[in-house]
Design a protein around this motif. Structure first.
Motif, PDB file in Angstrom:
ATOM      1  N   PRO A  14     137.530  27.231  80.341  1.00  0.00           N
ATOM      2  CA  PRO A  14     137.708  26.953  78.908  1.00  0.00           C
ATOM      3  C   PRO A  14     138.547  27.989  78.157  1.00  0.00           C
ATOM      4  CG  PRO A  14     135.533  27.865  79.285  1.00  0.00           C
ATOM      5  CD  PRO A  14     136.176  27.686  80.643  1.00  0.00           C
ATOM      6  N   GLU A  15     139.055  28.988  78.836  1.00  0.00           N
ATOM      7  CA  GLU A  15     139.821  30.039  78.166  1.00  0.00           C
ATOM      8  C   GLU A  15     141.226  29.550  77.820  1.00  0.00           C
ATOM      9  OE1 GLU A  15     138.070  32.464  77.156  1.00  0.00           O
ATOM     10  OE2 GLU A  15     136.364  31.981  78.427  1.00  0.00           O
ATOM     11  N   SER A  31     142.031  34.378  74.753  1.00  0.00           N
ATOM     12  CA  SER A  31     140.724  34.099  74.161  1.00  0.00           C
ATOM     13  C   SER A  31     139.666  35.076  74.642  1.00  0.00           C
ATOM     14  CB  SER A  31     140.285  32.663  74.486  1.00  0.00           C
ATOM     15  OG  SER A  31     140.208  32.455  75.888  1.00  0.00           O
ATOM     16  N   TRP A  32     139.761  35.502  75.877  1.00  0.00           N
ATOM     17  CA  TRP A  32     138.744  36.385  76.425  1.00  0.00           C
ATOM     18  C   TRP A  32     139.069  37.873  76.224  1.00  0.00           C
ATOM     19  CZ3 TRP A  32     140.255  39.591  80.443  1.00  0.00           C
ATOM     20  CH2 TRP A  32     141.407  39.227  81.144  1.00  0.00           C
ATOM     21  N   ARG A  84     130.977  35.236  77.594  1.00  0.00           N
ATOM     22  CA  ARG A  84     131.536  34.136  76.790  1.00  0.00           C
ATOM     23  C   ARG A  84     130.866  32.806  77.154  1.00  0.00           C
ATOM     24  NH1 ARG A  84     135.727  34.397  73.757  1.00  0.00           N
ATOM     25  NH2 ARG A  84     136.684  32.443  74.440  1.00  0.00           N
ATOM     26  N   MET A  85     130.583  32.609  78.422  1.00  0.00           N
ATOM     27  CA  MET A  85     129.909  31.392  78.859  1.00  0.00           C
ATOM     28  C   MET A  85     128.495  31.325  78.269  1.00  0.00           C
ATOM     29  SD  MET A  85     129.351  30.033  82.764  1.00  0.00           S
ATOM     30  CE  MET A  85     128.348  31.447  83.223  1.00  0.00           C
ATOM     31  N   GLU A  87     127.495  32.741  75.493  1.00  0.00           N
ATOM     32  CA  GLU A  87     127.643  32.507  74.057  1.00  0.00           C
ATOM     33  C   GLU A  87     127.917  31.042  73.751  1.00  0.00           C
ATOM     34  OE1 GLU A  87     130.735  35.256  73.002  1.00  0.00           O
ATOM     35  OE2 GLU A  87     129.371  36.979  73.048  1.00  0.00           O
ATOM     36  N   ARG A  88     128.572  30.352  74.689  1.00  0.00           N
ATOM     37  CA  ARG A  88     128.839  28.924  74.505  1.00  0.00           C
ATOM     38  C   ARG A  88     127.628  28.076  74.905  1.00  0.00           C
ATOM     39  NH1 ARG A  88     134.115  30.484  76.361  1.00  0.00           N
ATOM     40  NH2 ARG A  88     133.544  30.073  78.512  1.00  0.00           N
ATOM     41  N   GLY A  89     126.567  28.735  75.380  1.00  0.00           N
ATOM     42  CA  GLY A  89     125.349  28.020  75.769  1.00  0.00           C
ATOM     43  C   GLY A  89     125.405  27.406  77.135  1.00  0.00           C
ATOM     44  N   ARG A  90     126.235  27.994  78.009  1.00  0.00           N
ATOM     45  CA  ARG A  90     126.349  27.480  79.375  1.00  0.00           C
ATOM     46  C   ARG A  90     125.952  28.585  80.344  1.00  0.00           C
ATOM     47  NH1 ARG A  90     132.186  25.409  80.034  1.00  0.00           N
ATOM     48  NH2 ARG A  90     131.364  24.717  82.011  1.00  0.00           N
TER      49      ARG A  90
END
Length: 91
Positions: A14-15, A31-32, A84-85, A87-90
């Motif tokens: 998703p980056e 993004s990262w 980041r994953m 934080e995205r709820g994954r």
């Protein structure tokens, strides 16, 4: 990876990378790693590195080379991407 004059995206993770306005190089944001701006070549390397580090397989030697070129480590990139994953709820 999918690249245009203003962005680089991936179907593998998703980056993204995007060009910030019409400023001179370095003008690309990852993004990262938003704290720093990159050249187009560095942004491409950063996206490839994100794809390699997002894969379920070990990132491998290519990821090590890319990380060194960007001044980071595969371990650090994997930690950032994992955060980041989360934080995205994954998980």
């Amino acid at each position: 990876m999918y690249e245009s004059s203003r962005s680089i995206t991936s179907s593998a993770c998703p980056e993204w990378a995007r060009r910030r306005n019409d400023r001179a190089e370095p003008a690309w944001e990852l993004s990262w790693w938003p704290e720093r701006l990159f050249t187009l070549e560095q942004a491409q390397a950063g996206m490839e590195l994100a794809e390699l580090c997002s894969s379920p397989e070990e990132p491998g030697a290519r990821a090590e080379v890319l990380a060194r070129e960007l001044g980071t480590s595969v371990k650090h990139v994997m930690a950032v991407l994992h955060q980041r994953m989360m934080e995205r709820g994954r998980p």
